[in-house]
Each structure stands twice: as C-alpha cells, then as structure tokens.
Design an enzyme around this catalytic site. Sequence first.
Site, PDB file in Angstrom:
ATOM      1  N   GLU A 174      35.751  44.378 -23.538  1.00  7.98           N
ATOM      2  CA  GLU A 174      35.442  45.789 -23.841  1.00  7.98           C
ATOM      3  C   GLU A 174      36.140  46.233 -25.124  1.00  7.98           C
ATOM      4  O   GLU A 174      35.582  46.998 -25.916  1.00  7.98           O
ATOM      5  CB  GLU A 174      35.851  46.676 -22.662  1.00  7.98           C
ATOM      6  CG  GLU A 174      34.928  46.467 -21.453  1.00  7.98           C
ATOM      7  CD  GLU A 174      35.335  47.308 -20.254  1.00  7.98           C
ATOM      8  OE1 GLU A 174      36.479  47.144 -19.795  1.00  7.98           O
ATOM      9  OE2 GLU A 174      34.526  48.126 -19.792  1.00  7.98           O
TER      10      GLU A 174
ATOM     11  N   GLU B 218      34.952  42.041 -13.621  1.00  5.92           N
ATOM     12  CA  GLU B 218      35.433  43.119 -12.740  1.00  5.92           C
ATOM     13  C   GLU B 218      34.802  43.096 -11.363  1.00  5.92           C
ATOM     14  O   GLU B 218      35.411  43.471 -10.368  1.00  5.92           O
ATOM     15  CB  GLU B 218      35.181  44.483 -13.393  1.00  5.92           C
ATOM     16  CG  GLU B 218      36.123  44.820 -14.535  1.00  5.92           C
ATOM     17  CD  GLU B 218      35.725  44.219 -15.871  1.00  5.92           C
ATOM     18  OE1 GLU B 218      34.801  43.357 -15.907  1.00  5.92           O
ATOM     19  OE2 GLU B 218      36.343  44.592 -16.875  1.00  5.92           O
TER      20      GLU B 218
END
Length: 703
Positions: free
Chosen positions: A108, A128
């Site tokens: 990210e 995640e």
Amino acid sequence: MQIDSKCVAVEQIGDVALIKVNNAPVNALSRAVRQGLMLAMDAALANPDVAAIVISSELALFSAGADISEFAGGNLEPGLPQVLNHIESSVKPVIAAVNGSAFGGGLELALSCHYRLSFAGNKVGLPEVHLGILPGAGGTQRLPRLADAKTALDMIVSGAPTPVTALPGVFDEIVGSAAELYDAVFAFTKKAIAQGPRPVSAVNLSFDGDTPALFAGYAEQVKAKTKGFFAPAMCVEAVKAAYQLPFAEGLDEEANLFMQCMKTPQARAQQHFFFAERAAGHVPGLNKEAQLRDIKKVAIIGAGTMGGGIAMNFANAGIPVTMLEIKQEALDKGLALIRRNYENSAKKGKLTQEQVEQRMALLTGATDYQDLSDVDLVIEAVFEKMSVKKEVFTALDKVCKPGAILASNTSTLDINEIAECTSRPSDVIGLHFFSPANVMKLLEIVRAEQTSDDVIKTCMKLAKTIRKVGVLVGVCFGFVGNRMIEVYGREANRLMLEGATPEQVDRVIMQLGMPMGPFTMGDMAGLDIGYFVRQSRKAFIEHDPSYCVVADVLVEAGRVGLKVGKGAYLYEPGDRKPISDPEVIEIAARKAKELGIEQRQISDQEILERCIYPLINEGADILQEKIAQRASDIDVIYVYGYGFPVFRGGPMQYADETGLSHILERMRHYQSSLGEYGKHWFTPSNLLIELVEQNKTFASLNK
Ligand code: NAD
C-alpha cells in the site's frame, strides 16, 4: 537535510531525496516508521533543492506491512492511511524503489507513490485476508486503479504473493535484478520530474460494461470457495467500491468494511492464529549452547502409507533418503507408490518430469540395516506394535553412527519405552506426521524424558526445512492431537447410540467449519485403525460398555470404511461421497436397547457441545500436565493437523471466545444429566475450573 528518525533516514543525492525505511527485521510500518515517513516527506517537500523523492528500504525486503502488535490499540497517530495520503498528495514526484518483497501495508505504501520500480523475481501481495481483515490503507482502492479488476480481486481475496512481472500496470519498470534497481530508479527520476506527480487516486474507474457481471460472478465464487469466512466477501465489496465511488468515498467505504471485519471474532481468531503459529516455533528453556546437528542423509523404516509420504517430504527438500523394508516386494511397492504420486503431480502441472526424476533419484531402497550406518536421522514408520518398534530400535542402535537421531512416527506408543531399548535414549524423539504425510503441514515433535536439547532444536529446525509446522509436545497416549480427537470420536459414537444419526453429527460439525464430520473422517482413515487401538486399551474403557460399540460392530462385520465401500456410510465404487445407511441406524438402535440407553431426539446444539467441549476440556488437562507448552500450540495442532477452521482460531481460542464459564457450566450439565456415562466422561478439568474462578482465558496462559 538531516532527518534521522530511529527507523527512517533521508539522504540527498543530487536533486533526489532518498528516504529509506530501516525497521528490522521486516520493516513493519510501526508508529515510529509512520512518524519518520511524515517528517521525511515534509523535509523533502520543504527543501527547494529536491525535485523528486524516492522511497525505499535499507533492508533486503521493502516492507512486510503493518505492525500487527499495534492491532491491540494504543496511540496510533499518524495512521497509515493518513501517511499514505500525505505521500500521494506530494507536489514533487514520489517513486517507490521496491527493492524486495512488499506485503500488506508495504505494498500500500508503494501504491501511494506516483511511480513504482522493481526487479524480476520480486513478489508483492496483500495478505490481510489471512488475518480476517482487508487492506485498510487504500490498497483496495489503489490496486484496481493500476491492475485490472480480476487481478486486484485475486490478489486481495487470496492474499497470495504475486510476482511483480505479473503486474505490468502496477510497475513502471521492472529491471533484471535487485542490484540494477537503484541505477534504474535514479535514471527514472528524470522522467518522473518531467512528467510530475501522478497520483493513483486520479485514475478513473467506472462500473459499467462487463464490470458488474464480473463482480457478481466473483462474489458468488468467493462465497462458495471461502465458506465460513467473513473477510473474503468484504474484500470483494471493497474492490467494488473502487469502481462505484469516487476515490475519497471509496477510501471511507474501505475503512468501514475494514472496521466491520476487525470487530468479528474471526479477525480475533485469525490474528490469534498468526501469533500462535509463530509462538509454536519457540521452545523456552532449551540449553542455549546446544548445537544443531547436521541432517544430510535420512532413513525411513517402513515404506507403507506413512513411510512413503514422509520420504517425499525429504526428497522434496533435496535430502537423500534410504527406505528400509524387510521384504524387497514391500520396498518395491512403496517406491512405486511414491513414483505414482510424483507422476500425478506432474500430470497436474505441479512438477516437471525432470523434477520427478530428480526426486526419485534421491530415494534408495534397502533391506539390510547395515545400509543405514551413515545416516543422520532415522524415522521409523512400521506397524503400530510395541514389539515391532522395539525390534527396529534395537537394530538401529546397533548400526547407526553416534549422534544419529532416532525418531518414531508412532501415533500412540510410549516413546520413553521405545527409547529405553537403545543405549542412547537422549537421541530418541517422536516425529509424528499426519496423513497424508506429504501434504499435511503439522509435525508433532514428541519430547521423551531423556531427549536432549540439541535433538529437539534440530527437529524444530528440520520441520521448517521440510516445510512443516513443528509443535513440541510431551509423551502421553495419543500426544496432543490424537488424545483430544479420541474424546471427540467417543462422543460422536455415543450420540449415535442416544439417537443422533451420523449425518446429523457430521452436519453439525461441518457447520462449525470442520472440513468433514467425525463419521466421514473415521471412514476415510479406516475404522479398523481405531478398532485396533481400542483392542490394545481395553482397561481404559472397560467401565464404559457403550464405548464406540457401533464402530466395533461395523469393523467386525468388515465395514472398515471408504476403502471397502462401507463403514458408517455406504460409498459407490470410486466415489468418496457418503451415502446414509439405514442399517447403521438399526445397529445403533439395537445396541442402545441392549445397553439400556433410551434413544431420543438430540438437538444440534447438544451435538456441538458434546463433541467439542470435552475435546477442549481434554486440552485443558493436557495443558495442566504440561504435555503442550501453551494453549496456542494446541490451536496450531488442530488447525494444521485436523482442519479445525482457522477462522475460529483453534479449539482453545474458540473456547476463550465462547466463554470458559459457559463451557464449564455445560460440562457440569452433562456430567449430571447423562447418568454414569456423564459422571465418568464429563469431569471438568481442574485447569478449566481454576481459569473460570480467576476469570481468565486460555490465552492468558500463553504469555
Ligand atoms: P502401513 O501398514 O501402511 O506401513 C507399515 C510398513 O512398515 C509396511 O510397509 C510394512 O511392510 C513395514 N514394516 C513392518 N514391520 C517392519 C520392520 N520390522 N522393518 C521394516 N519395515 C517394516 O502403516 P502406516 O499407516 O504407514 O503406519 C506406520 C506408523 O505410522 C504407525 O506407527 C502408525 O501408528 C503411524 N501413523 C499412522 C498414521 C496414519 O494415518 N496411517 C498417521 C500418523 C502416524
């Protein structure tokens, strides 16, 4: 420009500010890193001599992502989304030099930069979902703006690492090797300065054409494939928001979905499991001076079901294996089966023919113990009979070199007794693999009374070499996994006598998230296995005439399970799908009558409680007896050895989540409501009682 936070450094090279994160061991994006990145960005932006900014890492990896220990809370300012938005809004171009793997928040971070460069062979991902959540720092909004929808969905829903070469839209340049990266990045800065900032958020996505159908189809698929899990469907929703909403609103929706996931017991369970798996690798109290032994050559005794699978693990890791059988015929059969397994993998495209041959070349057969004189480790996987085990270990003791580790794959037998028949009990250990041994990830490493610390250390390391998760346990009947599963199997069988059907029990257990129920599992493993164990443990069960009696009748009638087409269920030839059989229900009814057990309607809730709570109670006894080092180790054993759903974190985490006082109350309920049977089998564990009295959880024992 001197910004030197503890873990972020900035260096000016020409008109470029090079920001490097240095937070060993994995560049977790902890608060200090986030603060450092903010300061570094501000300094670079304020410096008139800086025209472009490069973000990279001082370590061999770019970043493994968020600092999971911060999930517990505390002061988290500045949050990662805030830092990444700050980077993206830079008026000077920002380039990510992805010099190693970038996962989760790490990827990210790269996506918040205006340009990204990496090297062939590198991998990135958004894992995640494995923690029961979704990428919460813009990953679900930025990735689809660079990759196509399907790629973004695949990466976010699977959490799998993806080669950078498969992501041409994400990376502006991919050089041949990590060594070439910085030269390419500095050359690229000129282009970036000319083109200016290029925020990913500015890319427009629209929800039209084939896109709605793609999302609808994908959501259906995910529902079927990830049954029981909450986060994968939320991942799809988040990516969909990237198409349906403007960027800022998409980020809000991502945050909203992230919080929904974070609040679930599943997220707690999966995060618990993440730490549990890592904790399992640690054995406190071992002598620090104990040296690892070299394992370069291995021998396996017995080329049957387990021996063959175990041998494959070593061949897969490039370690030569000698397989010993008494008869050449058995040896040939075992080796041929291994070849067939490898050939099947090749047919499925998982191995090349060359790899098949390489692996087979590492396997040699032997019928003479003299051939084992130079091996570093022997794993015995012969028939489950103490006299046979002793014969084998006596022979090994005579021929094996000093320092060789002598291991047994026994499921139930006393390793101390096996060790005693050698002159070197400190070299003897249990290495309990699970079937199919080449597939199942769990390895119970059984420490006997005299096993030396260096043997334990070596075996813990060895587990990693052969890509297993090693969990240290102590000696008792069935060790941790099978001792607990025995309780569960007993209750499933007793419930059948009391009026439940195998289908009902299996359905309830599958609703909990197990891949199959106890009756399907028994049929698959072969009902004869449990039968023989019961025969050798008559004293243990003599007070309970109902103990697994239906299973006994089935075995005695030749109904030993899937391999013969009938057990607790019937099977069509070549089909593993269980078909219910009224004859089994009749046998149960007849046996119940003989035993004076009144059959009744049994609720699904009772089935769940009676199969799972005594299993947890047994886990508590195991902890009290120090057979397992920590409650979370039991969870690792159950998830990797028995398919306990990871979204429940394992049985002990499930117990904590359910509430120990509730479990204790139900144990006491069945203890008093099931007559003699309840009195005998539902005695609550002292540890469970103590924890409830002190208002504590099993997890509190892990610390
Ligand atoms: P198996 O019957 O398939 O294989 C045993 C093999 O050992 C046979 O090929 C036999 O010829 C050979 N053998 C017997 N005596 C021998 C001797 N003295 N010297 C050399 N070879 C000999 O059995 P299995 O299912 O592979 O089980 C082997 C061991 O693994 C047992 O201790 C069992 O409890 C344990 N185990 C089995 C499973 C399972 O699911 N099958 C799981 C974990 C552990």
